[in-house]
Design an enzyme around this catalytic site. Structure first.
Site, short mmCIF file in Angstrom:
data_model
loop_
_atom_site.label_atom_id
_atom_site.label_comp_id
_atom_site.label_asym_id
_atom_site.label_seq_id
_atom_site.Cartn_x
_atom_site.Cartn_y
_atom_site.Cartn_z
N ASP A 1 39.46 43.98 37.93
CA ASP A 1 39.27 43.58 39.36
C ASP A 1 37.84 43.80 39.43
O ASP A 1 37.55 44.39 40.62
CB ASP A 1 40.04 44.81 40.09
N GLU B 1 34.00 48.16 59.78
CA GLU B 1 32.95 47.78 58.66
C GLU B 1 32.03 46.79 59.13
O GLU B 1 31.05 46.11 58.50
CB GLU B 1 33.85 47.16 57.64
N LYS C 1 30.00 45.36 41.25
CA LYS C 1 31.54 46.16 41.11
C LYS C 1 31.46 46.55 39.77
O LYS C 1 31.95 47.84 39.35
CB LYS C 1 32.47 45.42 41.54
N THR D 1 38.44 38.80 56.39
CA THR D 1 37.72 39.83 56.73
C THR D 1 36.30 39.90 56.79
O THR D 1 35.65 40.71 57.26
CB THR D 1 38.30 41.22 55.85
N ASN E 1 38.35 38.20 42.35
CA ASN E 1 39.36 38.23 41.15
C ASN E 1 40.23 37.14 41.28
O ASN E 1 40.55 36.38 42.20
CB ASN E 1 39.96 39.70 40.87
#
Length: 573
Positions: free
Chosen positions: A302, A71, A329, A169, A263
């Site tokens: 979420d 990624e 999202k 990450t 979240n």
């Protein structure tokens, strides 16, 4: 291995605040995560354009010796490409031919993987004054000598609180001598925060918690007291959540740092839970709260607000305005005044069943009450994977369009969890509906008009981040295991190359000695693989690689090895 540089006076990764502010004047380099502080992922390089992109070929590639997801956005400075792979293994390459100059393995314990919700990925790294700065899955922020790859300093970023399952990450960001990093782990129970460190020494400068601590602790500012009032229950026992696992952006003019919050805990009283699912602005020097905008109060779906944030100065209703943009999202494209946090627009990217619209007067979504589910499963769109996720987006100041991957997705929610029993017929009906209506596209979005200019349909979700150039070309890795180029004005496909896997990362472009290159990390995995639709199960995992293209490139990928033997059956439990 010791690197060899272009001249005796050149220092490896010699990047400071002045250079980063003037990044637009150095299009041959890609010195920070989104190329410039604005994170527009727009390059003024135009040697590769609409007319000749069809001659693009592979210049070189590097095997990453993993089948994990890639990624990361590479960093390119003065002819050297710095990249980070799963387990935070970091490598410096000669950007013209792929020769390895050095490689560093931080030795992340492999058992840390069980704490990572979405693969052992890393989304990138940073450079500062001769150092390459990485953030490891197990919480270390490490500065490496950019010439040798040897550690210069290292600091543990995890809070000295209960042994919560933190991970990292996301990519660190560097600005004005500070490096800022967040973390992940809200799915398992943590207390989220972001921390700024001195980029030269690793000394902690400030820390901002995204959720309040246990009541009774000092709440020194009005902002902290307001935050505390928005919570109920006993959230502090599990930390509260609020991971800042991506999307950190700096505005050097306003001296503000912006980030999206993930979240977390759901208060039993249904309160807003600040600053979950919010964009927050802090004073970059002190870390003090300036403003916030909460996209999803009392989020139960979420809907992290951690998707990429882009800054731009655009013409808005007759005047020039400094804005912050996010394809979220939750299915809306948000435009905010980045000085004040005022909501300017929130248009639906896809049909949204959880909310009909966002009220511009209050800034709050107008929710569908039926989406606040109970024991009976309720089908909600977007699903938990979101209409848009971590995949980097690009914005062109030439076209005024944002380019992004977009999904119409669904999830059946229940207080019993995602996987429920006892409602088989209803779940089958919902699943069938979702399968018929799921869609995925590459979209060119007009943030001023609030609509798509064009769309390119894909057979399933999972296509990668985007890059747009002054040559009028949009680059993206596709779910069809190709790397493709599209006309930035029309969406017409200009070129496509099979690459044996899915490039979910954001591409970059750079130039060395006047020759333009396009690079992308290609490796299927991460959260996108986790939420992949079952209708695309034939997508097999392939070796992960860094791929670099140029006009007239003639390199070829080796044929994929076909395993003749079936995998060994697991032992009987």
């Amino acid at each position: 291995m010791q690197a060899v540089w272009a001249g005796p006076a050149m220092k490896a990764a010699d990047v400071d605040a002045a250079r980063l502010r003037a990044a637009d004047a150095q299009p041959q380099n890609w010195m920070t995560y989104g190329r410039t502080y604005s994170e527009q992922r727009f390059s003024s390089l135009a040697d590769i354009d609409r007319g000749n992109v069809g001659r693009l070929g592979l210049a070189w590639y590097s095997d990453e010796h993993t089948y994990r997801g890639l990624e990361a956005t590479p960093i390119v400075v003065d002819g050297v490409l710095y990249d980070i792979a799963p387990w935070n293994i970091t490598t410096a390459y000669d950007a013209t031919n792929g020769k390895v100059l050095w490689s560093y393995d931080p030795g992340v314990p492999r058992e840390i993987a069980r704490k990572a919700c979405c693969d052992v990925v890393s989304r990138g790294l940073a450079v500062w004054r001769g150092k390459v700065i990485i953030a490891t899955l197990d919480g270390r922020l490490i500065a490496l000598d950019a010439a040798t790859g040897r550690p210069v300093w290292s600091v543990n970023t995890f809070a000295a609180e209960p042994p919560w399952p933190y991970t990292i990450t996301g990519a660190p960001r560097v600005f004005d001598g500070k490096v800022i990093i967040g973390n992940g782990g809200a799915e398992y129970g943590i207390r989220g925060y972001v921390t700024a460190y001195d980029a030269d020494t690793g000394r902690e400068l400030w820390r901002f918690y995204t959720v309040p601590g246990k009541p009774g602790a000092a709440a020194a500012t009005p902002a902290e007291r307001a935050q505390l009032r928005s919570w109920s229950g006993e959230w502090w026992k599990s930390g509260g959540g609020g991971s800042v696992w991506d999307s950190i952006v700096y505005d050097p003019e306003l001296k503000l740092v912006y980030f999206g919050v993930g979240n977390g805990y759901r208060s039993p009283a249904g309160s807003d839970n600040l600053y979950l699912a919010s964009i927050v602005a802090l004073d970059a020097e002190t870390g003090e709260y300036v403003w916030h905008y909460q996209e999803v109060p009392a989020d139960i779906w979420d809907y992290d607000a951690t998707e990429p944030i882009v800054l731009a100065d655009i013409a808005w209703k007759g005047r020039r305005r400094k804005v912050l943009m996010q394809a979220a999202k939750d299915g809306f494209f948000y435009v905010l005044d980045r000085a004040s946090g005022k909501l300017l627009a929130a248009e639906r990217l896809v049909p949204t069943t959880w909310a009909d619209r966002v009220d511009l007067a209050t800034g709050r979504p107008v929710e569908n009450p039926a989406a606040r589910f109970g024991r009976t499963p309720v089908l909600v769109s977007p699903g938990a994977g979101g209409a848009h996720n971590f995949n980097p987006i690009a914005y062109s100041p030439i076209t005024g369009l944002a380019y992004l991957s977009l999904d119409r997705s669904f999830t059946s929610y229940s207080t019993l969890g995602f996987a429920v029993t006892g409602y088989d017929a209803l779940l089958k009906k919902q699943s069938d509906y979702a399968a018929r209506h799921e869609r995925s596209w590459l979209v060119a979005w007009d943030p001023v008009l609030g609509r798509a200019r064009w769309r390119v349909r894909y057979p399933a979700s999972g296509s990668g981040g985007t890059l747009v150039t002054a040559g009028g070309v949009v680059f993206q890795g596709t779910i069809e295991k190709t790397f493709a180029a599209y006309d930035a004005e029309s969406g017409r496909k200009l070129w496509e190359r099979p690459i044996q896997t899915v490039a979910i990362a954001g591409p970059v472009t750079y130039a060395v000695a006047g020759e333009q290159y396009v690079a992308v990390n290609a490796g299927w995995g991460g959260g996108r693989a986790h939420v992949q639709a079952s209708t695309f199960e034939e997508l097999h995992v392939s070796p992960a690689r860094l791929l670099v293209f140029k006009l007239g490139g003639r390199a070829e990928l080796p044929p994929l090895r076909v395993e003749d033997e079936a995998p060994t059956p697991p032992p009987t439990l």
